[in-house]
Design a protein around this motif. Structure first.
Motif, PDB file in Angstrom:
ATOM      1  N   MET A   1      33.674  -4.587 -50.940  1.00  0.00           N
ATOM      2  CA  MET A   1      32.617  -3.127 -52.234  1.00  0.00           C
ATOM      3  C   MET A   1      33.017  -2.272 -50.100  1.00  0.00           C
ATOM      4  O   MET A   1      32.347  -2.995 -49.438  1.00  0.00           O
ATOM      5  N   LYS A   2      33.841  -0.883 -50.386  1.00  0.00           N
ATOM      6  CA  LYS A   2      33.483  -0.214 -49.316  1.00  0.00           C
ATOM      7  C   LYS A   2      32.498   0.992 -49.745  1.00  0.00           C
ATOM      8  O   LYS A   2      32.634   2.007 -50.205  1.00  0.00           O
ATOM      9  N   VAL A   3      31.633   1.113 -48.819  1.00  0.00           N
ATOM     10  CA  VAL A   3      30.655   1.742 -48.482  1.00  0.00           C
ATOM     11  C   VAL A   3      30.899   2.909 -47.391  1.00  0.00           C
ATOM     12  O   VAL A   3      30.573   2.814 -46.505  1.00  0.00           O
ATOM     13  N   LEU A   4      30.203   4.175 -47.950  1.00  0.00           N
ATOM     14  CA  LEU A   4      30.769   5.745 -46.762  1.00  0.00           C
ATOM     15  C   LEU A   4      29.375   5.408 -46.829  1.00  0.00           C
ATOM     16  O   LEU A   4      27.687   6.054 -47.278  1.00  0.00           O
ATOM     17  N   GLY A   5      28.583   5.783 -44.875  1.00  0.00           N
ATOM     18  CA  GLY A   5      26.959   6.055 -44.262  1.00  0.00           C
ATOM     19  C   GLY A   5      27.306   7.764 -43.968  1.00  0.00           C
ATOM     20  O   GLY A   5      28.244   7.682 -43.119  1.00  0.00           O
ATOM     21  N   ILE A   6      26.323   7.535 -44.601  1.00  0.00           N
ATOM     22  CA  ILE A   6      26.354   9.307 -43.637  1.00  0.00           C
ATOM     23  C   ILE A   6      24.516   9.614 -43.205  1.00  0.00           C
ATOM     24  O   ILE A   6      23.456   9.254 -43.747  1.00  0.00           O
ATOM     25  N   GLU A   7      24.130   9.691 -41.212  1.00  0.00           N
ATOM     26  CA  GLU A   7      23.344   9.687 -41.039  1.00  0.00           C
ATOM     27  C   GLU A   7      23.439  11.391 -40.242  1.00  0.00           C
ATOM     28  O   GLU A   7      24.116  11.465 -39.882  1.00  0.00           O
ATOM     29  N   THR A   8      21.940  11.949 -41.417  1.00  0.00           N
ATOM     30  CA  THR A   8      21.995  13.324 -40.744  1.00  0.00           C
ATOM     31  C   THR A   8      20.537  13.327 -40.215  1.00  0.00           C
ATOM     32  O   THR A   8      19.460  13.953 -40.340  1.00  0.00           O
ATOM     33  N   SER A   9      19.631  12.213 -40.059  1.00  0.00           N
ATOM     34  CA  SER A   9      18.526  12.888 -39.758  1.00  0.00           C
ATOM     35  C   SER A   9      18.147  14.037 -38.470  1.00  0.00           C
ATOM     36  O   SER A   9      16.189  13.888 -39.045  1.00  0.00           O
ATOM     37  N   CYS A  10      18.523  13.777 -37.736  1.00  0.00           N
ATOM     38  CA  CYS A  10      18.213  14.186 -36.228  1.00  0.00           C
ATOM     39  C   CYS A  10      19.282  15.134 -35.871  1.00  0.00           C
ATOM     40  O   CYS A  10      19.360  16.197 -36.703  1.00  0.00           O
ATOM     41  N   ASP A  11      19.937  14.468 -34.778  1.00  0.00           N
ATOM     42  CA  ASP A  11      20.761  15.581 -33.649  1.00  0.00           C
ATOM     43  C   ASP A  11      21.853  14.290 -33.721  1.00  0.00           C
ATOM     44  O   ASP A  11      22.529  15.244 -32.775  1.00  0.00           O
ATOM     45  N   GLU A  12      22.283  13.603 -34.510  1.00  0.00           N
ATOM     46  CA  GLU A  12      23.320  13.327 -34.526  1.00  0.00           C
ATOM     47  C   GLU A  12      24.199  13.393 -35.942  1.00  0.00           C
ATOM     48  O   GLU A  12      23.508  12.654 -36.331  1.00  0.00           O
ATOM     49  N   THR A  13      25.592  13.597 -35.842  1.00  0.00           N
ATOM     50  CA  THR A  13      25.738  13.245 -37.463  1.00  0.00           C
ATOM     51  C   THR A  13      26.970  11.952 -36.862  1.00  0.00           C
ATOM     52  O   THR A  13      27.997  12.047 -36.939  1.00  0.00           O
ATOM     53  N   GLY A  14      25.820  10.966 -37.779  1.00  0.00           N
ATOM     54  CA  GLY A  14      27.073  10.247 -38.038  1.00  0.00           C
ATOM     55  C   GLY A  14      27.745   9.502 -39.000  1.00  0.00           C
ATOM     56  O   GLY A  14      26.902   9.602 -40.481  1.00  0.00           O
ATOM     57  N   ILE A  15      28.815   9.248 -38.695  1.00  0.00           N
ATOM     58  CA  ILE A  15      29.637   8.935 -40.398  1.00  0.00           C
ATOM     59  C   ILE A  15      30.418   7.468 -40.065  1.00  0.00           C
ATOM     60  O   ILE A  15      30.926   7.615 -39.972  1.00  0.00           O
ATOM     61  N   ALA A  16      30.519   6.615 -41.479  1.00  0.00           N
ATOM     62  CA  ALA A  16      31.098   4.847 -41.077  1.00  0.00           C
ATOM     63  C   ALA A  16      31.066   5.027 -42.866  1.00  0.00           C
ATOM     64  O   ALA A  16      30.969   5.255 -43.473  1.00  0.00           O
ATOM     65  N   ILE A  17      32.278   3.577 -42.303  1.00  0.00           N
ATOM     66  CA  ILE A  17      32.152   3.433 -43.684  1.00  0.00           C
ATOM     67  C   ILE A  17      32.316   1.432 -43.256  1.00  0.00           C
ATOM     68  O   ILE A  17      32.718   0.596 -42.416  1.00  0.00           O
ATOM     69  N   TYR A  18      31.365   0.354 -44.161  1.00  0.00           N
ATOM     70  CA  TYR A  18      31.142  -0.955 -43.606  1.00  0.00           C
ATOM     71  C   TYR A  18      31.705  -1.251 -45.180  1.00  0.00           C
ATOM     72  O   TYR A  18      31.531  -0.835 -46.309  1.00  0.00           O
ATOM     73  N   LYS A  71      39.215   8.012 -52.836  1.00  0.00           N
ATOM     74  CA  LYS A  71      38.588   7.561 -53.916  1.00  0.00           C
ATOM     75  C   LYS A  71      38.462   6.100 -54.212  1.00  0.00           C
ATOM     76  O   LYS A  71      38.310   5.891 -54.613  1.00  0.00           O
ATOM     77  N   ASP A  72      39.351   5.637 -52.591  1.00  0.00           N
ATOM     78  CA  ASP A  72      38.913   4.360 -52.499  1.00  0.00           C
ATOM     79  C   ASP A  72      37.800   4.009 -52.365  1.00  0.00           C
ATOM     80  O   ASP A  72      37.670   2.354 -52.173  1.00  0.00           O
ATOM     81  N   LEU A  73      37.157   4.578 -51.760  1.00  0.00           N
ATOM     82  CA  LEU A  73      35.547   4.459 -51.868  1.00  0.00           C
ATOM     83  C   LEU A  73      34.589   3.647 -52.860  1.00  0.00           C
ATOM     84  O   LEU A  73      35.045   4.013 -54.636  1.00  0.00           O
ATOM     85  N   ASP A  74      34.237   2.736 -52.215  1.00  0.00           N
ATOM     86  CA  ASP A  74      32.890   2.268 -53.773  1.00  0.00           C
ATOM     87  C   ASP A  74      31.226   2.055 -54.100  1.00  0.00           C
ATOM     88  O   ASP A  74      30.886   2.176 -55.307  1.00  0.00           O
ATOM     89  N   GLY A  75      31.363   3.013 -53.270  1.00  0.00           N
ATOM     90  CA  GLY A  75      30.466   3.350 -53.136  1.00  0.00           C
ATOM     91  C   GLY A  75      29.275   4.479 -51.660  1.00  0.00           C
ATOM     92  O   GLY A  75      30.171   4.701 -50.895  1.00  0.00           O
ATOM     93  N   ILE A  76      28.391   5.297 -51.996  1.00  0.00           N
ATOM     94  CA  ILE A  76      27.838   6.608 -50.943  1.00  0.00           C
ATOM     95  C   ILE A  76      26.281   6.376 -50.477  1.00  0.00           C
ATOM     96  O   ILE A  76      25.434   5.401 -51.191  1.00  0.00           O
ATOM     97  N   ALA A  77      26.183   6.119 -48.580  1.00  0.00           N
ATOM     98  CA  ALA A  77      25.120   5.854 -48.536  1.00  0.00           C
ATOM     99  C   ALA A  77      24.543   6.673 -47.562  1.00  0.00           C
ATOM    100  O   ALA A  77      25.423   6.987 -46.820  1.00  0.00           O
ATOM    101  N   TYR A  78      23.201   7.514 -47.914  1.00  0.00           N
ATOM    102  CA  TYR A  78      22.765   8.768 -46.968  1.00  0.00           C
ATOM    103  C   TYR A  78      21.823   7.936 -47.176  1.00  0.00           C
ATOM    104  O   TYR A  78      20.326   7.501 -47.231  1.00  0.00           O
ATOM    105  N   THR A  79      21.136   8.683 -45.245  1.00  0.00           N
ATOM    106  CA  THR A  79      19.680   8.473 -44.889  1.00  0.00           C
ATOM    107  C   THR A  79      18.976   9.913 -45.594  1.00  0.00           C
ATOM    108  O   THR A  79      19.906  10.690 -45.722  1.00  0.00           O
ATOM    109  N   ALA A  80      18.477   9.262 -45.896  1.00  0.00           N
ATOM    110  CA  ALA A  80      16.694  10.201 -47.430  1.00  0.00           C
ATOM    111  C   ALA A  80      15.581  10.455 -46.479  1.00  0.00           C
ATOM    112  O   ALA A  80      14.649  11.459 -46.986  1.00  0.00           O
ATOM    113  N   GLY A  81      15.612   9.843 -45.397  1.00  0.00           N
ATOM    114  CA  GLY A  81      14.028  10.130 -44.742  1.00  0.00           C
ATOM    115  C   GLY A  81      13.853   8.923 -43.359  1.00  0.00           C
ATOM    116  O   GLY A  81      14.576   7.474 -44.017  1.00  0.00           O
ATOM    117  N   PRO A  82      13.053   9.007 -42.980  1.00  0.00           N
ATOM    118  CA  PRO A  82      12.045   9.707 -42.325  1.00  0.00           C
ATOM    119  C   PRO A  82      13.319  10.631 -41.410  1.00  0.00           C
ATOM    120  O   PRO A  82      14.096  10.230 -40.538  1.00  0.00           O
TER     121      PRO A  82
END
Ligand code: KG4
Ligand code: ZN
Length: 347
Positions: A1-18, A71-82
């Motif tokens: 399973m390939k999951v895209l991770g999106i981190e934007t909770s503070c002052d770093e834009t972090g994008i990764a695929i696990y 379209k090859d991704l299987d899911g998306i994870a994003y930081t929702a807080g805090p």
């Protein structure tokens, strides 16, 4: 399973695929530190606007790095807080929209769960249960971790977080923002025995922290030293800054290590994990390695780049959850305040 991770909770834009089979296959990061430096702290509106600029281009870069099409991704994870609400909303809106457009599952990730699970990115992975010391710019927590989502807070800060104490002290010494790393680099050259700063709450039972008294003690010492004659020479002033940095760091690290030791005794666990920006601190890491030998326990210290904010930890935490349980993607979630203890256990 390939999951895209999106981190934007503070002052770093972090994008990764696990990828749950191959591990981390893409890891992109843009730090806004320079944008906020002149304000001496994170300027929330500037943070949100910059995340808007960077999120989509970094997603494209991450896909290219992994050799994947979106379209090859299987899911998306994003930081929702805090975190900062405007900043969070950028990542959560992009994440959910992408998931709706591609008909993929999306999952909201707790930023501190991301930090807490980051050591699982390493080859040497901790086994549950373990004690986790979570020390970042906004949190100082000792957590009893029995499994994914099964968290009990053993200790919390009553005032400033450890990273906040580092940053405020660095600012006082004129080292800029965020100054945790700069202060710690200067401390290497300082005399940690020159000033004896208080070890907050060490003589009281329990696992809570308090760092504001330490911060005040440093301020008083700094004012006393700099108002006296003799610091007009640049060299003297540099030595003073290094000695204060070393003495301050010694006090904070001493406190953190002693509380970890106490938490391990209390739980009877054999494993200690550290996470969050302050866990990149070299002195803390070496003192925990000494504790490892003394207590015959195992310590797990994530690579420094996975101690501070990043997209990899969010992709990983989201992937582990999506793998265990399907998740409904019914609305965009963003929670500026969110307790770790309210998360759903995956046991
Ligand atoms: O986890 P993080 O990147 O962001 C938050 O979620 O807060 O942590 C940032 C914090 C800042 O306070 C920064 O000064 C501190 O971690 N930090 C350090 C070091 N590297 C980052 N503090 C002490 N020593 C370091 N080497
Ligand atoms: Zn963080």
């Amino acid at each position: 399973m390939k999951v895209l991770g999106i981190e934007t909770s503070c002052d770093e834009t972090g994008i990764a695929i696990y990828d749950t089979e191959q591990g981390l296959i893409a890891d992109q990061l843009f730090s806004q530190v320079e944008l906020h430096a002149e304000y001496g702290g994170v300027f929330p509106e500037i943070a949100s606007r910059d995340h808007i600029k960077k999120t989509v281009p970094l997603i494209k870069k991450a896909c290219a790095e992994a050799g994947l099409k979106i379209k090859d991704l299987d899911g998306i994870a994003y930081t929702a807080g805090p975190g900062l609400i405007g900043a969070l909303l950028v990542g959560s809106s992009v994440g959910c929209s992408l998931a709706w457009a591609l008909d993929l599952p999306s999952i909201e990730v707790h930023h501190m769960e991301g930090h807490l699970l980051a050591p699982l990115l390493d080859d040497k992975k901790p086994q549950f249960p373990f004690v986790c010391l979570l020390v970042s710019g906004g949190h100082s927590l000792l957590v009893d971790v029995k499994g994914i989502g099964d968290y009990k807070i053993l200790g919390d800060t009553l005032d400033d977080a450890a990273g906040e104490a580092f940053d405020k002290t660095a600012k006082l010494l004129g080292l800029g923002y965020p100054g945790g790393k700069v202060l710690s680099d200067l401390a290497v050259h300082g005399d940690k025995n020159r000033f004896k700063f208080p070890r907050p709450m060490i003589n009281r039972p329990g696992l809570d922290f308090s760092f504001s008294g330490l911060k005040t003690a440093v301020r008083v010492q700094w004012m006393t030293e700099t108002s006296a004659d003799g610091y007009s020479e640049a060299d003297d002033r540099q030595t003073l800054i290094q000695d204060i940095a070393a003495s301050f760091q010694d006090a904070i690290v001493d406190t953190l290590v002693k509380k970890c030791q106490r938490a391990l005794k209390q739980t009877g666990y054999q494993s200690l994990v550290i996470a969050g920006g302050v866990s990149a601190n070299t002195e803390l890491r070496s003192r925990l390695k000494q504790l490892e030998k003394r207590m015959r326990i195992k310590t797990y210290l994530p690579a420094p780049k996975y101690c501070t904010d990043n997209g990899a930890m969010i992709a990983l935490a989201g992937a582990l959850r999506l793998l265990k349980k399907p998740h409904s993607n019914d609305k965009i979630k963003a929670y500026p305040r969110w307790s770790l203890e309210t998360l759903q256990s995956m046991a």
